[in-house]
Enzyme design. Structure first.
Site, PDB file in Angstrom:
ATOM      1  N   ASP A  12       0.862  -1.190   0.000  1.00 22.37           N
ATOM      2  CA  ASP A  12       0.000   0.000   0.000  1.00 22.37           C
ATOM      3  C   ASP A  12       0.894   1.234   0.000  1.00 22.37           C
ATOM      4  O   ASP A  12       2.057   1.167   0.420  1.00 22.37           O
ATOM      5  CB  ASP A  12      -0.918   0.026   1.229  1.00 22.37           C
ATOM      6  N   SER A  13       0.350   2.340  -0.472  1.00 29.55           N
ATOM      7  CA  SER A  13       1.098   3.588  -0.407  1.00 29.55           C
ATOM      8  C   SER A  13       1.427   3.942   1.049  1.00 29.55           C
ATOM      9  O   SER A  13       2.442   4.575   1.319  1.00 29.55           O
ATOM     10  CB  SER A  13       0.267   4.712  -1.022  1.00 29.55           C
ATOM     11  N   TYR A  44      -0.673   8.544  -2.563  1.00 29.25           N
ATOM     12  CA  TYR A  44      -0.587   8.361  -4.007  1.00 29.25           C
ATOM     13  C   TYR A  44      -1.800   8.963  -4.727  1.00 29.25           C
ATOM     14  O   TYR A  44      -1.773   9.155  -5.934  1.00 29.25           O
ATOM     15  CB  TYR A  44      -0.580   6.861  -4.352  1.00 29.25           C
ATOM     16  N   GLY A  45      -2.873   9.176  -3.949  1.00 26.65           N
ATOM     17  CA  GLY A  45      -4.185   9.502  -4.527  1.00 26.65           C
ATOM     18  C   GLY A  45      -4.205  10.629  -5.537  1.00 26.65           C
ATOM     19  O   GLY A  45      -4.977  10.608  -6.486  1.00 26.65           O
ATOM     20  N   CYS A  75      -4.025  -1.553  -2.357  1.00 25.55           N
ATOM     21  CA  CYS A  75      -4.209  -0.108  -2.504  1.00 25.55           C
ATOM     22  C   CYS A  75      -5.022   0.087  -3.777  1.00 25.55           C
ATOM     23  O   CYS A  75      -4.634  -0.401  -4.851  1.00 25.55           O
ATOM     24  CB  CYS A  75      -2.825   0.543  -2.638  1.00 25.55           C
ATOM     25  N   ASN A  76      -6.145   0.750  -3.639  1.00 27.06           N
ATOM     26  CA  ASN A  76      -7.020   0.932  -4.807  1.00 27.06           C
ATOM     27  C   ASN A  76      -6.364   1.808  -5.863  1.00 27.06           C
ATOM     28  O   ASN A  76      -6.507   1.578  -7.060  1.00 27.06           O
ATOM     29  CB  ASN A  76      -8.347   1.552  -4.378  1.00 27.06           C
ATOM     30  N   THR A  77      -5.644   2.839  -5.421  1.00 27.75           N
ATOM     31  CA  THR A  77      -5.023   3.761  -6.371  1.00 27.75           C
ATOM     32  C   THR A  77      -3.977   3.028  -7.208  1.00 27.75           C
ATOM     33  O   THR A  77      -3.921   3.173  -8.434  1.00 27.75           O
ATOM     34  CB  THR A  77      -4.383   4.948  -5.613  1.00 27.75           C
ATOM     35  N   CYS A 194     -11.236   2.673  -1.110  1.00 28.90           N
ATOM     36  CA  CYS A 194      -9.915   3.096  -0.636  1.00 28.90           C
ATOM     37  C   CYS A 194      -9.674   2.386   0.687  1.00 28.90           C
ATOM     38  O   CYS A 194     -10.580   2.339   1.534  1.00 28.90           O
ATOM     39  CB  CYS A 194      -9.867   4.608  -0.437  1.00 28.90           C
ATOM     40  N   THR A 195      -8.491   1.859   0.854  1.00 31.78           N
ATOM     41  CA  THR A 195      -8.225   1.030   2.032  1.00 31.78           C
ATOM     42  C   THR A 195      -8.185   1.825   3.340  1.00 31.78           C
ATOM     43  O   THR A 195      -8.206   1.244   4.416  1.00 31.78           O
ATOM     44  CB  THR A 195      -6.889   0.280   1.857  1.00 31.78           C
TER      45      THR A 195
HETATM   46  N1  DGL Z   1      -5.070   3.567   0.530  1.00 37.38           N
HETATM   47  C1  DGL Z   1      -4.955   3.961  -0.842  1.00 37.38           C
HETATM   48  C2  DGL Z   1      -6.078   3.427  -1.690  1.00 37.38           C
HETATM   49  O1  DGL Z   1      -6.667   2.410  -1.371  1.00 37.38           O
HETATM   50  C3  DGL Z   1      -4.877   5.442  -1.065  1.00 37.38           C
HETATM   51  C4  DGL Z   1      -3.993   6.224  -0.202  1.00 37.38           C
HETATM   52  C5  DGL Z   1      -3.226   7.258  -0.966  1.00 37.38           C
HETATM   53  O2  DGL Z   1      -3.791   8.213  -1.514  1.00 37.38           O
HETATM   54  O3  DGL Z   1      -2.035   7.045  -1.014  1.00 37.38           O
HETATM   55  O4  DGL Z   1      -6.381   4.009  -2.709  1.00 37.38           O
END
Ligand code: DGL
Length: 276
Positions: A12-13, A44-45, A75-77, A194-195
């Site tokens: 994950d980020s 990362y978003g 991480c979804n992003t 988003c996690t």
């Molecule tokens: N937790 C990350 C996700 O699921 C996003 C966090 C970020 O923006 O880095 O997208």
């Protein structure tokens, strides 16, 4: 490269992927895990496609070096912006015996069974929503479902800075819930794409009208991995089973330990790494 480790990597980020790690570990407790948070470069978003891809690729290669046979982009992003290119372009050149999986596909697989109105909302980072990955995956599987996205750029910083249970945090939670429901009044299911967002469930629920389901992804990602390992014995048999977990961070170890204990409810020892 370490080829003997046989661990499952979860990337994950930042800290959000710990919600995915936690559930996977509950469902599949015997395996060895390496969790990696690129905390020094999170969030990362709001980063470009190119940067998210480059950072995620570095993380995946490092997790392979640490002995991971299988890496979950928790991480979804990163799943939205880097998974496809890594699977299709990098893995064939790199090592076809290793696998990289994301969180978006397993999350949307169960959505048709949950939504009665067939109007679904997705809450995510700006990167996840602008990639339209959720809309594309849902329309591939369930073309009759109408999808509305809402980028919530303040939510990750609120969680990472422990500011979500404050009047300021509540303002931003309400703002995006009101906004997505105003875009489509027929939405009966909201996906937390988003996690980090499972930590906001209590705050989100305060602003939801009754009859709207909140769909959090940890459970379905974990169950999907369990199913994947059953269907892929050639991968499963290479995984070691000593119930060991390691935590790697690109930030300071002290910061990771403090924040991780908040996400996991227990203390963990982390190792600092550099990604390049
Ligand atoms: N937790 C990350 C996700 O699921 C996003 C966090 C970020 O923006 O880095 O997208």
């Amino acid at each position: 490269m370490n080829t003997s480790g046989g661990a499952i990597g979860i990337f994950d980020s930042g800290y959000g992927g710990l919600t995915i790690f936690n559930k996977i570990k509950q469902v599949l407790p015997l395996y060895n895990y390496v969790y990696m948070g690129d905390n020094a470069r999170a969030p990362y978003g709001s980063r470009s496609f190119e940067l998210v891809y480059r950072f995620t690729r570095q993380a995946v290669l490092r997790l392979f070096d640490e002995g991971c046979r299988l890496v979950i982009l928790g991480c979804n992003t990163a799943s939205a912006k880097a998974l496809r290119t890594i699977q299709q372009r990098d893995l064939p050149m790199f090592d076809m015996t290793r696998r990289v999986l994301g969180v978006i596909r397993p999350t949307v697989e169960g959505i048709d069974a949950i939504s009665r109105s067939k109007h679904v909302g997705v809450l995510g980072t700006a990167g996840t929503i602008s990639s339209e990955s959720y809309t594309i995956e849902i329309s591939n599987l369930f073309p009759h479902i109408h999808v509305t996205g809402e980028a919530c750029p303040m939510w990750v910083p609120l969680v990472e800075n422990n500011e979500f249970d404050t009047p300021g945090g509540d303002y931003f939670v309400k703002k995006h819930i009101d906004s997505i429901m105003a875009k489509d009044r027929q939405i009966d299911t909201l996906i937390l794409g988003c996690t980090h967002y499972p930590l906001l469930i209590r705050q989100i629920k305060r602003h939801l009208t009754s009859g709207v389901n909140l769909f959090s992804q940890e459970e379905c990602v974990a169950m999907s991995l369990k199913d994947y390992l059953k269907r892929h014995p050639e991968i499963e048999k290479r995984l070691e089973k000593q119930s060991l977990s390691r935590f790697l961070t690109t930030e300071s170890v002290d910061k990771f330990t403090e924040a991780a204990s908040f996400f996991l409810g227990c203390n963990v020892a982390a190792e600092q790494i550099t990604l390049e």
